[in-house]
Motif scaffolding. Structure first.
Motif, PDB file in Angstrom:
ATOM      1  N   MET A   1       0.839  -1.165   0.000  1.00  0.00           N
ATOM      2  CA  MET A   1       0.000   0.000   0.000  1.00  0.00           C
ATOM      3  C   MET A   1       0.885   1.229   0.000  1.00  0.00           C
ATOM      4  O   MET A   1       1.895   1.274   0.689  1.00  0.00           O
ATOM      5  N   LEU A   2       0.497   2.229  -0.731  1.00  0.00           N
ATOM      6  CA  LEU A   2       1.247   3.464  -0.844  1.00  0.00           C
ATOM      7  C   LEU A   2       0.267   4.604  -0.612  1.00  0.00           C
ATOM      8  O   LEU A   2      -0.815   4.622  -1.190  1.00  0.00           O
ATOM      9  N   ALA A   3       0.641   5.547   0.246  1.00  0.00           N
ATOM     10  CA  ALA A   3      -0.245   6.675   0.519  1.00  0.00           C
ATOM     11  C   ALA A   3       0.588   7.924   0.712  1.00  0.00           C
ATOM     12  O   ALA A   3       1.689   7.877   1.270  1.00  0.00           O
ATOM     13  N   LEU A   4       0.060   9.056   0.254  1.00  0.00           N
ATOM     14  CA  LEU A   4       0.716  10.335   0.450  1.00  0.00           C
ATOM     15  C   LEU A   4       0.215  10.925   1.765  1.00  0.00           C
ATOM     16  O   LEU A   4      -0.971  11.177   1.934  1.00  0.00           O
ATOM     17  N   THR A   5       1.123  11.126   2.728  1.00  0.00           N
ATOM     18  CA  THR A   5       0.772  11.673   4.038  1.00  0.00           C
ATOM     19  C   THR A   5       1.467  13.014   4.218  1.00  0.00           C
ATOM     20  O   THR A   5       2.257  13.443   3.374  1.00  0.00           O
ATOM     21  N   SER A   6       1.204  13.668   5.331  1.00  0.00           N
ATOM     22  CA  SER A   6       1.867  14.939   5.618  1.00  0.00           C
ATOM     23  C   SER A   6       3.375  14.766   5.794  1.00  0.00           C
ATOM     24  O   SER A   6       4.131  15.725   5.699  1.00  0.00           O
ATOM     25  N   GLU A   7       3.814  13.537   6.039  1.00  0.00           N
ATOM     26  CA  GLU A   7       5.238  13.255   6.177  1.00  0.00           C
ATOM     27  C   GLU A   7       5.857  12.763   4.877  1.00  0.00           C
ATOM     28  O   GLU A   7       7.009  12.350   4.846  1.00  0.00           O
ATOM     29  N   GLY A   8       5.095  12.758   3.808  1.00  0.00           N
ATOM     30  CA  GLY A   8       5.579  12.256   2.526  1.00  0.00           C
ATOM     31  C   GLY A   8       4.918  10.941   2.198  1.00  0.00           C
ATOM     32  O   GLY A   8       3.896  10.571   2.771  1.00  0.00           O
ATOM     33  N   TRP A   9       5.516  10.207   1.270  1.00  0.00           N
ATOM     34  CA  TRP A   9       4.951   8.937   0.836  1.00  0.00           C
ATOM     35  C   TRP A   9       5.153   7.877   1.904  1.00  0.00           C
ATOM     36  O   TRP A   9       6.253   7.705   2.417  1.00  0.00           O
ATOM     37  N   LEU A  10       4.097   7.208   2.271  1.00  0.00           N
ATOM     38  CA  LEU A  10       4.133   6.143   3.271  1.00  0.00           C
ATOM     39  C   LEU A  10       4.037   4.809   2.549  1.00  0.00           C
ATOM     40  O   LEU A  10       3.064   4.540   1.848  1.00  0.00           O
ATOM     41  N   ARG A  11       5.084   4.012   2.718  1.00  0.00           N
ATOM     42  CA  ARG A  11       5.069   2.652   2.177  1.00  0.00           C
ATOM     43  C   ARG A  11       4.922   1.728   3.373  1.00  0.00           C
ATOM     44  O   ARG A  11       5.838   1.606   4.185  1.00  0.00           O
ATOM     45  N   ARG A  12       3.789   1.115   3.484  1.00  0.00           N
ATOM     46  CA  ARG A  12       3.413   0.355   4.666  1.00  0.00           C
ATOM     47  C   ARG A  12       4.440  -0.690   5.047  1.00  0.00           C
ATOM     48  O   ARG A  12       4.678  -0.953   6.206  1.00  0.00           O
ATOM     49  N   TRP A  13       5.055  -1.295   4.105  1.00  0.00           N
ATOM     50  CA  TRP A  13       5.936  -2.423   4.396  1.00  0.00           C
ATOM     51  C   TRP A  13       7.376  -2.028   4.650  1.00  0.00           C
ATOM     52  O   TRP A  13       8.190  -2.847   4.974  1.00  0.00           O
ATOM     53  N   ARG A  14       7.758  -0.775   4.510  1.00  0.00           N
ATOM     54  CA  ARG A  14       9.162  -0.389   4.614  1.00  0.00           C
ATOM     55  C   ARG A  14       9.578   0.162   5.963  1.00  0.00           C
ATOM     56  O   ARG A  14      10.751   0.179   6.286  1.00  0.00           O
ATOM     57  N   ARG A  15       8.678   0.692   6.735  1.00  0.00           N
ATOM     58  CA  ARG A  15       9.081   1.289   8.002  1.00  0.00           C
ATOM     59  C   ARG A  15       7.923   1.286   8.991  1.00  0.00           C
ATOM     60  O   ARG A  15       6.767   1.270   8.604  1.00  0.00           O
ATOM     61  N   ALA A  16       8.323   1.309  10.237  1.00  0.00           N
ATOM     62  CA  ALA A  16       7.298   1.502  11.266  1.00  0.00           C
ATOM     63  C   ALA A  16       7.082   2.998  11.367  1.00  0.00           C
ATOM     64  O   ALA A  16       8.026   3.770  11.391  1.00  0.00           O
ATOM     65  N   GLY A  17       5.892   3.420  11.420  1.00  0.00           N
ATOM     66  CA  GLY A  17       5.614   4.854  11.470  1.00  0.00           C
ATOM     67  C   GLY A  17       4.150   5.063  11.692  1.00  0.00           C
ATOM     68  O   GLY A  17       3.511   4.285  12.394  1.00  0.00           O
ATOM     69  N   PRO A  18       3.608   6.092  11.068  1.00  0.00           N
ATOM     70  CA  PRO A  18       2.187   6.354  11.275  1.00  0.00           C
ATOM     71  C   PRO A  18       1.359   5.163  10.818  1.00  0.00           C
ATOM     72  O   PRO A  18       1.632   4.582   9.775  1.00  0.00           O
ATOM     73  N   ALA A  19       0.396   4.806  11.620  1.00  0.00           N
ATOM     74  CA  ALA A  19      -0.489   3.701  11.257  1.00  0.00           C
ATOM     75  C   ALA A  19      -1.565   4.214  10.318  1.00  0.00           C
ATOM     76  O   ALA A  19      -1.994   5.362  10.423  1.00  0.00           O
ATOM     77  N   MET A  20      -1.980   3.385   9.409  1.00  0.00           N
ATOM     78  CA  MET A  20      -3.054   3.754   8.509  1.00  0.00           C
ATOM     79  C   MET A  20      -4.091   2.647   8.544  1.00  0.00           C
ATOM     80  O   MET A  20      -3.763   1.483   8.365  1.00  0.00           O
ATOM     81  N   PHE A  21      -5.303   3.034   8.822  1.00  0.00           N
ATOM     82  CA  PHE A  21      -6.415   2.101   8.803  1.00  0.00           C
ATOM     83  C   PHE A  21      -7.323   2.522   7.661  1.00  0.00           C
ATOM     84  O   PHE A  21      -7.657   3.691   7.539  1.00  0.00           O
ATOM     85  N   THR A  22      -7.722   1.594   6.859  1.00  0.00           N
ATOM     86  CA  THR A  22      -8.604   1.932   5.754  1.00  0.00           C
ATOM     87  C   THR A  22      -9.905   1.147   5.886  1.00  0.00           C
ATOM     88  O   THR A  22      -9.920   0.023   6.361  1.00  0.00           O
ATOM     89  N   CYS A  23     -10.977   1.796   5.503  1.00  0.00           N
ATOM     90  CA  CYS A  23     -12.286   1.160   5.484  1.00  0.00           C
ATOM     91  C   CYS A  23     -13.207   2.046   4.664  1.00  0.00           C
ATOM     92  O   CYS A  23     -12.888   3.193   4.370  1.00  0.00           O
ATOM     93  N   SER A  24     -14.360   1.528   4.328  1.00  0.00           N
ATOM     94  CA  SER A  24     -15.337   2.335   3.604  1.00  0.00           C
ATOM     95  C   SER A  24     -16.020   3.290   4.582  1.00  0.00           C
ATOM     96  O   SER A  24     -16.019   3.087   5.799  1.00  0.00           O
ATOM     97  N   ARG A  25     -16.613   4.336   4.058  1.00  0.00           N
ATOM     98  CA  ARG A  25     -17.345   5.284   4.896  1.00  0.00           C
ATOM     99  C   ARG A  25     -18.517   4.578   5.581  1.00  0.00           C
ATOM    100  O   ARG A  25     -18.824   4.823   6.736  1.00  0.00           O
ATOM    101  N   ALA A  26     -19.156   3.666   4.861  1.00  0.00           N
ATOM    102  CA  ALA A  26     -20.284   2.931   5.441  1.00  0.00           C
ATOM    103  C   ALA A  26     -19.841   2.109   6.647  1.00  0.00           C
ATOM    104  O   ALA A  26     -20.536   2.059   7.668  1.00  0.00           O
TER     105      ALA A  26
END
Length: 126
Positions: A1-26
């Motif tokens: 998973m790749l996401a653009l955060t306020s700290e830059g690009w977050l690659r989930r598998w490369r470092r421990a850092g901000p957690a990201m939880f994803t789900c639908s709005r519903a």
């Protein structure tokens, strides 16, 4: 998973850092509603709010549009969660509370949901 955060690009598998939880709005709405219902005795209704009740000194509830005509629902707390489409300023004017100043706070947070079909040949992909 790749996401653009306020700290830059977050690659989930490369470092421990901000957690990201994803789900639908519903799903998010369902989880919050379930948690609130377990903590507080309440009744959930589907209704259209057409105004506030009370005076300029105190909001006492909301006016609901019903098939038989408008009806008032008393409340100790009224929360307007209608977002950008809110009509609360006009409703407060209707109670005699004029000169309400609006202030927008941009939290920088957004949400979006999208459903995708699994492409042919990827049905067994984890």
């Amino acid at each position: 998973m790749l996401a653009l955060t306020s700290e830059g690009w977050l690659r989930r598998w490369r470092r421990a850092g901000p957690a990201m939880f994803t789900c639908s709005r519903a799903l998010l709405d369902w989880v919050v509603r379930t948690a609130v219902r377990e903590q507080v005795p309440l009744e959930i209704r589907r209704a259209t709010v057409v105004g506030l009740t009370g005076t300029a000194a105190r909001v006492r509830g909301v006016r609901l549009a019903t098939p038989g005509g408008d009806t008032d629902l008393e409340a100790d707390l009224v929360v307007d969660a209608s977002g950008r489409g809110t009509r609360v300023t006009g409703w407060l004017n209707g109670l005699g509370l004029t000169g309400v100043r609006e202030r927008a706070v941009d939290s920088g947070l957004v949400n979006a949901s999208r459903l995708y079909r699994i492409p042919s040949g990827a049905e067994r992909f984890p």
